[in-house]
Write a protein that holds these residues in place. Structure first.
Motif, PDB file in Angstrom:
ATOM      1  N   MET A   1       1.098  -1.134  -0.015  1.00 39.97           N
ATOM      2  CA  MET A   1      -0.020  -0.309  -0.116  1.00 39.97           C
ATOM      3  C   MET A   1       1.084   0.955   0.087  1.00 39.97           C
ATOM      4  O   MET A   1       1.727   1.426   1.084  1.00 39.97           O
ATOM      5  CB  MET A   1      -0.823  -0.016   1.523  1.00 39.97           C
ATOM      6  N   ILE A   2       0.764   2.124  -0.725  1.00 39.40           N
ATOM      7  CA  ILE A   2       1.912   3.196  -0.380  1.00 39.40           C
ATOM      8  C   ILE A   2       0.286   4.675  -0.994  1.00 39.40           C
ATOM      9  O   ILE A   2      -0.462   4.406  -1.804  1.00 39.40           O
ATOM     10  CB  ILE A   2       2.021   3.597  -2.512  1.00 39.40           C
ATOM     11  N   ARG A   3       0.666   5.521   0.495  1.00 34.88           N
ATOM     12  CA  ARG A   3       0.055   7.009   0.228  1.00 34.88           C
ATOM     13  C   ARG A   3       0.404   7.237  -0.638  1.00 34.88           C
ATOM     14  O   ARG A   3       1.504   7.568  -1.459  1.00 34.88           O
ATOM     15  CB  ARG A   3       0.229   7.485   1.782  1.00 34.88           C
ATOM     16  N   HIS A   4      -1.052   8.417  -1.821  1.00 37.92           N
ATOM     17  CA  HIS A   4      -0.228   9.116  -2.205  1.00 37.92           C
ATOM     18  C   HIS A   4       0.424  10.652  -2.250  1.00 37.92           C
ATOM     19  O   HIS A   4       1.012  11.069  -2.716  1.00 37.92           O
ATOM     20  CB  HIS A   4      -1.816   9.538  -2.560  1.00 37.92           C
ATOM     21  N   THR A   5       0.182  10.932  -0.596  1.00 39.09           N
ATOM     22  CA  THR A   5       0.902  11.901  -0.451  1.00 39.09           C
ATOM     23  C   THR A   5       2.488  11.773   0.043  1.00 39.09           C
ATOM     24  O   THR A   5       3.046  12.459   0.180  1.00 39.09           O
ATOM     25  CB  THR A   5       0.522  12.437   1.298  1.00 39.09           C
ATOM     26  N   LEU A  29      -4.844  -0.174  -8.391  1.00 36.55           N
ATOM     27  CA  LEU A  29      -5.797  -0.211  -8.214  1.00 36.55           C
ATOM     28  C   LEU A  29      -5.016   1.240  -6.375  1.00 36.55           C
ATOM     29  O   LEU A  29      -4.926   1.517  -6.355  1.00 36.55           O
ATOM     30  CB  LEU A  29      -6.826  -1.035  -7.089  1.00 36.55           C
ATOM     31  N   ALA A  30      -7.064   2.050  -6.731  1.00 33.53           N
ATOM     32  CA  ALA A  30      -6.498   3.211  -5.644  1.00 33.53           C
ATOM     33  C   ALA A  30      -7.834   3.123  -4.564  1.00 33.53           C
ATOM     34  O   ALA A  30      -8.679   2.164  -5.344  1.00 33.53           O
ATOM     35  CB  ALA A  30      -7.137   4.651  -6.413  1.00 33.53           C
ATOM     36  N   GLY A  31      -7.792   3.221  -3.474  1.00 38.11           N
ATOM     37  CA  GLY A  31      -8.588   2.678  -2.307  1.00 38.11           C
ATOM     38  C   GLY A  31      -8.627   4.642  -1.650  1.00 38.11           C
ATOM     39  O   GLY A  31      -7.776   5.372  -1.691  1.00 38.11           O
ATOM     40  N   ASN A  32      -9.411   4.374  -0.764  1.00 39.63           N
ATOM     41  CA  ASN A  32      -9.915   5.779  -0.141  1.00 39.63           C
ATOM     42  C   ASN A  32      -9.432   4.652   1.428  1.00 39.63           C
ATOM     43  O   ASN A  32     -10.096   3.917   1.950  1.00 39.63           O
ATOM     44  CB  ASN A  32     -11.311   5.747  -0.075  1.00 39.63           C
ATOM     45  N   LYS A  34     -10.145   6.494   4.401  1.00 40.57           N
ATOM     46  CA  LYS A  34     -11.222   6.309   5.692  1.00 40.57           C
ATOM     47  C   LYS A  34     -12.367   5.449   5.276  1.00 40.57           C
ATOM     48  O   LYS A  34     -13.311   4.972   6.120  1.00 40.57           O
ATOM     49  CB  LYS A  34     -11.886   7.572   5.458  1.00 40.57           C
ATOM     50  N   LEU A  35     -13.232   5.229   3.788  1.00 41.09           N
ATOM     51  CA  LEU A  35     -13.714   4.441   3.823  1.00 41.09           C
ATOM     52  C   LEU A  35     -13.291   3.193   3.829  1.00 41.09           C
ATOM     53  O   LEU A  35     -13.775   2.241   3.654  1.00 41.09           O
ATOM     54  CB  LEU A  35     -14.765   5.113   2.749  1.00 41.09           C
ATOM     55  N   LYS A  36     -12.174   2.933   3.394  1.00 37.75           N
ATOM     56  CA  LYS A  36     -11.530   1.333   3.187  1.00 37.75           C
ATOM     57  C   LYS A  36     -11.956   0.456   1.923  1.00 37.75           C
ATOM     58  O   LYS A  36     -12.512  -0.755   1.733  1.00 37.75           O
ATOM     59  CB  LYS A  36     -11.339  -0.042   4.138  1.00 37.75           C
ATOM     60  N   ILE A  37     -12.858   1.443   0.787  1.00 33.72           N
ATOM     61  CA  ILE A  37     -13.070   0.963  -0.340  1.00 33.72           C
ATOM     62  C   ILE A  37     -11.615   1.169  -1.112  1.00 33.72           C
ATOM     63  O   ILE A  37     -10.896   2.034  -1.434  1.00 33.72           O
ATOM     64  CB  ILE A  37     -14.377   1.885  -1.021  1.00 33.72           C
ATOM     65  N   CYS A  38     -11.301  -0.092  -2.049  1.00 30.87           N
ATOM     66  CA  CYS A  38     -10.453   0.024  -3.576  1.00 30.87           C
ATOM     67  C   CYS A  38     -11.491   0.325  -4.994  1.00 30.87           C
ATOM     68  O   CYS A  38     -12.321  -1.009  -4.595  1.00 30.87           O
ATOM     69  CB  CYS A  38      -9.952  -0.683  -3.072  1.00 30.87           C
ATOM     70  N   GLY A  39     -10.677   0.191  -5.738  1.00 33.48           N
ATOM     71  CA  GLY A  39     -11.313   0.247  -7.112  1.00 33.48           C
ATOM     72  C   GLY A  39     -10.563   1.047  -7.882  1.00 33.48           C
ATOM     73  O   GLY A  39      -9.488   1.030  -8.017  1.00 33.48           O
ATOM     74  N   ARG A  40     -10.888   0.761  -9.437  1.00 35.25           N
ATOM     75  CA  ARG A  40      -9.769   0.534 -10.292  1.00 35.25           C
ATOM     76  C   ARG A  40      -9.285   1.625 -11.174  1.00 35.25           C
ATOM     77  O   ARG A  40      -9.667   2.819 -10.415  1.00 35.25           O
ATOM     78  CB  ARG A  40     -10.604   0.054 -11.836  1.00 35.25           C
ATOM     79  N   LEU A  41      -8.378   2.478 -11.535  1.00 33.33           N
ATOM     80  CA  LEU A  41      -7.494   4.254 -11.560  1.00 33.33           C
ATOM     81  C   LEU A  41      -8.965   4.854 -12.329  1.00 33.33           C
ATOM     82  O   LEU A  41      -8.625   5.687 -11.669  1.00 33.33           O
ATOM     83  CB  LEU A  41      -5.642   3.212 -12.158  1.00 33.33           C
ATOM     84  N   SER A  42      -9.367   4.021 -13.326  1.00 30.68           N
ATOM     85  CA  SER A  42     -10.357   4.818 -14.058  1.00 30.68           C
ATOM     86  C   SER A  42     -11.729   5.073 -13.459  1.00 30.68           C
ATOM     87  O   SER A  42     -12.264   6.048 -14.163  1.00 30.68           O
ATOM     88  CB  SER A  42     -10.496   3.389 -15.767  1.00 30.68           C
ATOM     89  N   CYS A  43     -11.836   4.292 -12.132  1.00 28.62           N
ATOM     90  CA  CYS A  43     -13.265   4.993 -11.655  1.00 28.62           C
ATOM     91  C   CYS A  43     -13.237   6.022 -11.626  1.00 28.62           C
ATOM     92  O   CYS A  43     -13.528   6.916 -10.653  1.00 28.62           O
ATOM     93  CB  CYS A  43     -12.919   3.962 -10.364  1.00 28.62           C
ATOM     94  N   SER A  59      -2.099  -4.647  -6.478  1.00 31.01           N
ATOM     95  CA  SER A  59      -3.237  -6.190  -6.724  1.00 31.01           C
ATOM     96  C   SER A  59      -4.171  -6.054  -6.199  1.00 31.01           C
ATOM     97  O   SER A  59      -4.652  -5.220  -4.977  1.00 31.01           O
ATOM     98  CB  SER A  59      -2.858  -7.506  -6.728  1.00 31.01           C
ATOM     99  N   GLU A  60      -5.727  -6.814  -6.295  1.00 32.84           N
ATOM    100  CA  GLU A  60      -6.812  -7.346  -5.378  1.00 32.84           C
ATOM    101  C   GLU A  60      -6.267  -7.711  -4.379  1.00 32.84           C
ATOM    102  O   GLU A  60      -6.758  -7.821  -3.245  1.00 32.84           O
ATOM    103  CB  GLU A  60      -7.800  -7.086  -5.963  1.00 32.84           C
ATOM    104  N   THR A  61      -5.978  -8.325  -4.216  1.00 31.95           N
ATOM    105  CA  THR A  61      -5.251  -9.206  -3.209  1.00 31.95           C
ATOM    106  C   THR A  61      -4.394  -8.729  -2.084  1.00 31.95           C
ATOM    107  O   THR A  61      -5.256  -8.375  -0.891  1.00 31.95           O
ATOM    108  CB  THR A  61      -4.175 -10.505  -3.756  1.00 31.95           C
ATOM    109  N   GLU A  62      -3.918  -7.545  -2.456  1.00 28.74           N
ATOM    110  CA  GLU A  62      -3.240  -7.011  -1.225  1.00 28.74           C
ATOM    111  C   GLU A  62      -4.341  -6.129  -0.810  1.00 28.74           C
ATOM    112  O   GLU A  62      -4.058  -6.055   0.861  1.00 28.74           O
ATOM    113  CB  GLU A  62      -2.006  -5.822  -2.227  1.00 28.74           C
ATOM    114  N   ALA A  63      -4.840  -5.229  -1.812  1.00 31.82           N
ATOM    115  CA  ALA A  63      -6.391  -4.226  -0.731  1.00 31.82           C
ATOM    116  C   ALA A  63      -6.964  -5.131   0.018  1.00 31.82           C
ATOM    117  O   ALA A  63      -7.040  -4.398   0.634  1.00 31.82           O
ATOM    118  CB  ALA A  63      -7.041  -3.919  -2.559  1.00 31.82           C
ATOM    119  N   PHE A  64      -7.762  -6.470  -0.596  1.00 35.91           N
ATOM    120  CA  PHE A  64      -8.678  -7.192   0.231  1.00 35.91           C
ATOM    121  C   PHE A  64      -7.769  -7.268   1.052  1.00 35.91           C
ATOM    122  O   PHE A  64      -8.510  -7.492   2.762  1.00 35.91           O
ATOM    123  CB  PHE A  64      -8.511  -8.096  -1.080  1.00 35.91           C
TER     124      PHE A  64
END
Length: 88
Positions: A1-5, A29-32, A34-43, A59-64
């Motif tokens: 996981m990499i923080r944007h900042t 993938l990118a995620g939020n 605070k909400l613990k939601i991840c999605g595609r970069l194009s979302c 990867s999805e595996t890392e996010a989940f």
């Protein structure tokens, strides 16, 4: 996981580093945070996130595995599977 900042001190620096990581295939993938939601970069939902709330995954595996759930907009099938597993 990499923080944007963590990608740089300026918006231009972060943007440049982010493009390099995407082109190299290190970010899928990118995620939020605070909400613990991840999605595609194009979302469209993910593109509206504040920089300080955005994280990136390889990867999805890392996010989940880190406790993020799939986005209901851009990852409908994975979201439906997640939803079914939570309601059981």
């Amino acid at each position: 996981m990499i923080r944007h900042t963590a990608l740089g001190n300026t918006a231009f620096g972060r943007s440049k580093k982010l493009k390099q990581l995407i082109d190299a295939g290190e970010i899928q993938l990118a995620g939020n945070v605070k909400l613990k939601i991840c999605g595609r970069l194009s979302c469209a939902s993910g593109k509206r996130l504040k920089t300080e709330n955005r994280v990136f995954f390889a990867s999805e595996t890392e996010a989940f595995e880190t406790g993020y759930r799939p986005c209901g907009h851009c990852m409908k099938q994975a979201y439906q599977q997640w939803k079914m597993s939570v309601t059981l």
